[in-house]
Design a protein around this motif. Structure first.
Motif, PDB file in Angstrom:
ATOM      1  N   ARG A  72       0.823  -1.210   0.000  1.00 50.35           N
ATOM      2  CA  ARG A  72       0.000   0.000   0.000  1.00 50.35           C
ATOM      3  C   ARG A  72       0.860   1.264   0.000  1.00 50.35           C
ATOM      4  O   ARG A  72       0.384   2.347   0.309  1.00 50.35           O
ATOM      5  CB  ARG A  72      -0.916   0.010   1.232  1.00 50.35           C
ATOM      6  CG  ARG A  72      -1.926  -1.129   1.268  1.00 50.35           C
ATOM      7  CD  ARG A  72      -2.696  -1.155   2.576  1.00 50.35           C
ATOM      8  NE  ARG A  72      -3.336   0.115   2.874  1.00 50.35           N
ATOM      9  CZ  ARG A  72      -4.480   0.510   2.327  1.00 50.35           C
ATOM     10  NH1 ARG A  72      -5.101  -0.270   1.449  1.00 50.35           N
ATOM     11  NH2 ARG A  72      -4.996   1.672   2.656  1.00 50.35           N
ATOM     12  N   ARG A  75       1.071   2.932   3.519  1.00 44.73           N
ATOM     13  CA  ARG A  75      -0.082   3.713   4.010  1.00 44.73           C
ATOM     14  C   ARG A  75      -1.014   2.831   4.825  1.00 44.73           C
ATOM     15  O   ARG A  75      -1.198   1.644   4.529  1.00 44.73           O
ATOM     16  CB  ARG A  75      -0.831   4.339   2.846  1.00 44.73           C
ATOM     17  CG  ARG A  75       0.022   5.321   2.061  1.00 44.73           C
ATOM     18  CD  ARG A  75      -0.763   5.938   0.927  1.00 44.73           C
ATOM     19  NE  ARG A  75       0.075   6.861   0.177  1.00 44.73           N
ATOM     20  CZ  ARG A  75       0.769   6.515  -0.912  1.00 44.73           C
ATOM     21  NH1 ARG A  75       0.727   5.279  -1.363  1.00 44.73           N
ATOM     22  NH2 ARG A  75       1.500   7.403  -1.549  1.00 44.73           N
ATOM     23  N   ARG A  76      -1.635   3.460   5.816  1.00 49.80           N
ATOM     24  CA  ARG A  76      -2.537   2.699   6.689  1.00 49.80           C
ATOM     25  C   ARG A  76      -3.841   2.349   5.970  1.00 49.80           C
ATOM     26  O   ARG A  76      -4.144   2.909   4.924  1.00 49.80           O
ATOM     27  CB  ARG A  76      -2.839   3.519   7.955  1.00 49.80           C
ATOM     28  CG  ARG A  76      -1.648   3.674   8.873  1.00 49.80           C
ATOM     29  CD  ARG A  76      -1.948   4.635   9.986  1.00 49.80           C
ATOM     30  NE  ARG A  76      -2.061   6.015   9.478  1.00 49.80           N
ATOM     31  CZ  ARG A  76      -2.408   7.045  10.231  1.00 49.80           C
ATOM     32  NH1 ARG A  76      -2.677   6.870  11.506  1.00 49.80           N
ATOM     33  NH2 ARG A  76      -2.480   8.260   9.715  1.00 49.80           N
TER      34      ARG A  76
ATOM     35  N   ARG B  12      -1.587  10.703  -8.760  1.00 48.75           N
ATOM     36  CA  ARG B  12      -1.295  10.507  -7.334  1.00 48.75           C
ATOM     37  C   ARG B  12      -1.082  11.843  -6.639  1.00 48.75           C
ATOM     38  O   ARG B  12      -1.572  12.075  -5.531  1.00 48.75           O
ATOM     39  CB  ARG B  12      -0.046   9.628  -7.206  1.00 48.75           C
ATOM     40  CG  ARG B  12       0.057   8.913  -5.873  1.00 48.75           C
ATOM     41  CD  ARG B  12       1.169   7.896  -5.846  1.00 48.75           C
ATOM     42  NE  ARG B  12       2.471   8.479  -6.084  1.00 48.75           N
ATOM     43  CZ  ARG B  12       3.292   8.110  -7.057  1.00 48.75           C
ATOM     44  NH1 ARG B  12       2.931   7.147  -7.878  1.00 48.75           N
ATOM     45  NH2 ARG B  12       4.464   8.686  -7.228  1.00 48.75           N
ATOM     46  N   ARG B  24      -7.837   9.342   6.730  1.00 46.28           N
ATOM     47  CA  ARG B  24      -8.867   9.251   5.667  1.00 46.28           C
ATOM     48  C   ARG B  24      -8.230   9.328   4.290  1.00 46.28           C
ATOM     49  O   ARG B  24      -8.428   8.454   3.441  1.00 46.28           O
ATOM     50  CB  ARG B  24      -9.890  10.368   5.828  1.00 46.28           C
ATOM     51  CG  ARG B  24     -10.795  10.170   6.983  1.00 46.28           C
ATOM     52  CD  ARG B  24     -11.595  11.448   7.286  1.00 46.28           C
ATOM     53  NE  ARG B  24     -12.020  11.428   8.659  1.00 46.28           N
ATOM     54  CZ  ARG B  24     -13.062  10.742   9.092  1.00 46.28           C
ATOM     55  NH1 ARG B  24     -13.775  10.052   8.234  1.00 46.28           N
ATOM     56  NH2 ARG B  24     -13.384  10.728  10.360  1.00 46.28           N
ATOM     57  N   GLU B  26      -5.018   9.215   3.602  1.00 44.72           N
ATOM     58  CA  GLU B  26      -3.936   8.227   3.496  1.00 44.72           C
ATOM     59  C   GLU B  26      -4.477   6.860   3.092  1.00 44.72           C
ATOM     60  O   GLU B  26      -3.910   6.169   2.237  1.00 44.72           O
ATOM     61  CB  GLU B  26      -3.223   8.146   4.845  1.00 44.72           C
ATOM     62  CG  GLU B  26      -2.055   7.207   4.865  1.00 44.72           C
ATOM     63  CD  GLU B  26      -1.474   7.071   6.266  1.00 44.72           C
ATOM     64  OE1 GLU B  26      -1.449   8.071   7.000  1.00 44.72           O
ATOM     65  OE2 GLU B  26      -1.067   5.948   6.618  1.00 44.72           O
ATOM     66  N   SER B  27      -5.604   6.468   3.700  1.00 46.44           N
ATOM     67  CA  SER B  27      -6.150   5.141   3.407  1.00 46.44           C
ATOM     68  C   SER B  27      -6.687   5.066   1.980  1.00 46.44           C
ATOM     69  O   SER B  27      -6.568   4.021   1.339  1.00 46.44           O
ATOM     70  CB  SER B  27      -7.253   4.780   4.407  1.00 46.44           C
ATOM     71  OG  SER B  27      -8.343   5.661   4.266  1.00 46.44           O
ATOM     72  N   VAL B  28      -7.259   6.160   1.473  1.00 49.61           N
ATOM     73  CA  VAL B  28      -7.758   6.149   0.098  1.00 49.61           C
ATOM     74  C   VAL B  28      -6.584   5.972  -0.865  1.00 49.61           C
ATOM     75  O   VAL B  28      -6.631   5.150  -1.794  1.00 49.61           O
ATOM     76  CB  VAL B  28      -8.532   7.456  -0.211  1.00 49.61           C
ATOM     77  CG1 VAL B  28      -8.901   7.521  -1.690  1.00 49.61           C
ATOM     78  CG2 VAL B  28      -9.775   7.557   0.648  1.00 49.61           C
ATOM     79  N   LEU B  29      -5.505   6.712  -0.622  1.00 49.19           N
ATOM     80  CA  LEU B  29      -4.314   6.576  -1.468  1.00 49.19           C
ATOM     81  C   LEU B  29      -3.764   5.149  -1.404  1.00 49.19           C
ATOM     82  O   LEU B  29      -3.383   4.565  -2.425  1.00 49.19           O
ATOM     83  CB  LEU B  29      -3.236   7.563  -1.003  1.00 49.19           C
ATOM     84  CG  LEU B  29      -3.258   8.949  -1.635  1.00 49.19           C
ATOM     85  CD1 LEU B  29      -2.277   9.868  -0.921  1.00 49.19           C
ATOM     86  CD2 LEU B  29      -2.902   8.871  -3.120  1.00 49.19           C
ATOM     87  N   GLY B  30      -3.734   4.595  -0.177  1.00 50.01           N
ATOM     88  CA  GLY B  30      -3.230   3.235   0.005  1.00 50.01           C
ATOM     89  C   GLY B  30      -4.118   2.213  -0.697  1.00 50.01           C
ATOM     90  O   GLY B  30      -3.619   1.278  -1.321  1.00 50.01           O
ATOM     91  N   ASP B  31      -5.446   2.387  -0.585  1.00 50.52           N
ATOM     92  CA  ASP B  31      -6.377   1.466  -1.252  1.00 50.52           C
ATOM     93  C   ASP B  31      -6.136   1.454  -2.757  1.00 50.52           C
ATOM     94  O   ASP B  31      -6.078   0.396  -3.387  1.00 50.52           O
ATOM     95  CB  ASP B  31      -7.826   1.903  -1.000  1.00 50.52           C
ATOM     96  CG  ASP B  31      -8.249   1.699   0.449  1.00 50.52           C
ATOM     97  OD1 ASP B  31      -7.563   0.943   1.157  1.00 50.52           O
ATOM     98  OD2 ASP B  31      -9.256   2.315   0.854  1.00 50.52           O
ATOM     99  N   LEU B  32      -6.026   2.662  -3.337  1.00 50.43           N
ATOM    100  CA  LEU B  32      -5.837   2.754  -4.792  1.00 50.43           C
ATOM    101  C   LEU B  32      -4.498   2.134  -5.192  1.00 50.43           C
ATOM    102  O   LEU B  32      -4.382   1.478  -6.225  1.00 50.43           O
ATOM    103  CB  LEU B  32      -5.922   4.216  -5.248  1.00 50.43           C
ATOM    104  CG  LEU B  32      -7.322   4.848  -5.150  1.00 50.43           C
ATOM    105  CD1 LEU B  32      -7.269   6.331  -5.479  1.00 50.43           C
ATOM    106  CD2 LEU B  32      -8.299   4.147  -6.088  1.00 50.43           C
ATOM    107  N   GLU B  33      -3.497   2.339  -4.344  1.00 43.76           N
ATOM    108  CA  GLU B  33      -2.171   1.773  -4.619  1.00 43.76           C
ATOM    109  C   GLU B  33      -2.230   0.245  -4.586  1.00 43.76           C
ATOM    110  O   GLU B  33      -1.665  -0.442  -5.441  1.00 43.76           O
ATOM    111  CB  GLU B  33      -1.187   2.299  -3.560  1.00 43.76           C
ATOM    112  CG  GLU B  33       0.266   2.263  -3.957  1.00 43.76           C
ATOM    113  CD  GLU B  33       0.595   3.246  -5.070  1.00 43.76           C
ATOM    114  OE1 GLU B  33       1.465   2.897  -5.868  1.00 43.76           O
ATOM    115  OE2 GLU B  33      -0.020   4.331  -5.141  1.00 43.76           O
ATOM    116  N   GLU B  34      -2.942  -0.268  -3.588  1.00 44.35           N
ATOM    117  CA  GLU B  34      -3.079  -1.718  -3.422  1.00 44.35           C
ATOM    118  C   GLU B  34      -3.812  -2.322  -4.624  1.00 44.35           C
ATOM    119  O   GLU B  34      -3.372  -3.342  -5.183  1.00 44.35           O
ATOM    120  CB  GLU B  34      -3.863  -1.982  -2.134  1.00 44.35           C
ATOM    121  CG  GLU B  34      -3.970  -3.429  -1.747  1.00 44.35           C
ATOM    122  CD  GLU B  34      -4.761  -3.600  -0.453  1.00 44.35           C
ATOM    123  OE1 GLU B  34      -4.766  -2.683   0.392  1.00 44.35           O
ATOM    124  OE2 GLU B  34      -5.402  -4.654  -0.297  1.00 44.35           O
TER     125      GLU B  34
END
Lengths: 113, 346
Positions: A72, A75-76, B12, B24, B26-34
């Motif tokens: 990720r 990121r959390r 990005r 909030r 950070e997690s959206v960015l991480g979700d999209l990255e994942e």
């Protein structure tokens, strides 16, 4: 369809149900996947995150924060759960919809279909 | 197959800019990255990148709309009457100190003579009340001539005198910026130290900006006068806001300031059209603070009359040209007073 008390839209109901269905796996990407598979609709991530924010603002869901992973980008992650209020609202919605459908199969000639 | 394929950088960056801070966003960015990584494996980098861009724009659209709330709060902050309207006096002393400091800086680094580009032309026309190249800049020429005459007892060269006008105009602008920034910050913080440091920092940054410093050290043209005019109009706009809502007795005062601003704007056209750029911002500000002000027909009559008086500075061009100064570029002439007035207004 919306209820007067919670102003819960059709898509928000679907999101709530997806969260319930996923249990401990209720992260946004999985929610999107379930909606795409079960509701047969392409899922805009903008729409999904907008709905999640709205549901949280209404007190129908909450989230816990999980630690970051390399996949990720460090990121959390948020894991969503339906609150007690969210459960009550869903039950109310189901009851309303069930009452509205009572006797409709016969009227529409869908019996046995 | 590259598993370390980076997600599209621009999308990005855009997300990082629009998404809310904290977990909030950070997690959206991480979700999209994942999801992007998973799609690279399943569908290939090209399709994954296309997916990422499409979803990123959709997320940006949703969160940009959500920020309408932020815009509404910003509008509220602008429309709110500043603390000085409740009796706090603007920090004129501190603004003066900032201005003096800037003037010392410019005086120390001031050009002792003329320089490249249009410097000689404007210094010379200021000295002889001549006419520089179109549009002729009559406000600047008249102002610089008066300034040069006032400083003549000091025994300075003409170039230094006119260069000092540039330094003085920028200094005045910086002192006004100090007041403007201080008052804008007062809408966000009650801390006096915060406001003073913020205003001082703004002055330091703007006064030492390359172009401003450069133009303040040698009078290349008319721009420092324009800078002063813009700063003055901004400050008067804030003063006008202070005067609103003080009861019926202040109504005349409010309109007087707007009429004065119309006069300054028109007069500044005789210097350079640059200062007129601030006019739409003033109208927008008035609309946000007190839109009904713009419904008063008397304001338009008075502002129109003041504007005509301000524009009349252009009469200097044909009048002076008729006296054949040594520098008379484009030799502006008119058949009569009526055609001169028509030329000025149109």
């Amino acid at each position: 369809l919306t209820t007067r008390n919670s102003d819960l839209g059709e898509f928000e109901q679907l999101v709530l149900l997806a969260i319930l269905r996923l249990g401990d796996e209720a992260h946004a990407p999985r929610i999107a996947q379930v909606l795409e598979e079960r509701a047969d609709r392409e899922m805009s991530r903008g729409t999904l995150y907008g709905a999640l924010d709205q549901l949280e603002g209404k007190g129908l869901i909450e989230f816990s924060v999980e630690p970051p992973t390399e996949r990720r980008g460090g990121r959390r992650r948020r894991r969503f759960t339906v609150t007690a209020q969210g459960m009550r609202t869903l039950a109310q919605m189901r009851s309303v919809v069930a009452r509205m459908w009572e006797g409709m199969d016969r009227r529409l000639g869908w019996e046995g279909a | 197959l590259r598993l370390d394929e980076p997600s599209p950088r621009l999308s990005r960056a855009l997300l990082g800019w629009v998404l809310p801070p904290g977990v909030r966003g950070e997690s959206v960015l991480g979700d999209l990255e994942e999801e992007f990584s998973a799609r690279v494996e399943e569908q290939g980098a090209h399709r994954a990148r296309r997916w990422y861009r499409r979803q990123a724009w959709r997320v940006v659209g949703v969160y940009a709309l959500a920020q309408r709330g932020l815009l509404a709060r910003a509008r509220h902050a602008i429309a709110r009457r500043p603390p000085s309207a409740r009796g706090d006096r603007p920090p004129y002393g501190a603004a003066l100190l900032a201005g003096v400091s800037v003037f010392v800086l410019y005086a120390v680094t001031l050009s002792r003579t003329t320089a490249f580009w249009d410097t000689s032309e404007y210094i010379a026309t200021a000295h002889i009340l001549g006419i520089p190249h179109p549009p002729g800049n009559p406000t600047f020429v008249a102002l610089a001539r008066a300034w040069s005459v006032m400083l003549s007892p000091l025994g300075l060269s003409v170039a230094v005198r006119v260069n000092l006008l540039s330094a003085f105009m920028s200094t005045g602008a910086e002192a006004l910026w100090f007041l403007v920034v201080h008052q804008v910050l007062s809408r966000f913080s009650e801390s006096r130290a915060f406001r003073l440091v913020g205003a001082g920092t703004a002055v330091l940054v703007s006064a030492t900006a390359f172009t401003v410093w450069n133009q303040s050290d040698v009078n290349e043209k008319v721009y420092t006068v324009s800078l002063f005019t813009i700063a003055l109009l901004c400050w008067l706009t804030l003063r006008w806001q202070e005067r609103t809502g003080r009861g019926g007795t202040s109504k005349g005062g409010e309109s007087n300031l707007l009429v004065l601003m119309a006069f300054i704007l028109a007069l500044s056209v005789g210097n350079h059209l640059m200062a007129f750029l601030v006019a739409p911002a003033i109208v927008a500000f008035v609309l946000m603070v007190r839109p009904r002000t713009l419904l008063d027909w008397r304001l338009y009559v008075a502002a129109g009359a003041a504007g005509l008086v301000g524009l009349s500075i252009y009469m200097l061009l044909p009048l002076r040209a008729a006296l054949h100064p040594v520098i008379d570029e484009a030799a502006p002439t008119c058949r009569g007073a009526s055609s001169a007035l028509l030329a000025i207004v149109t």
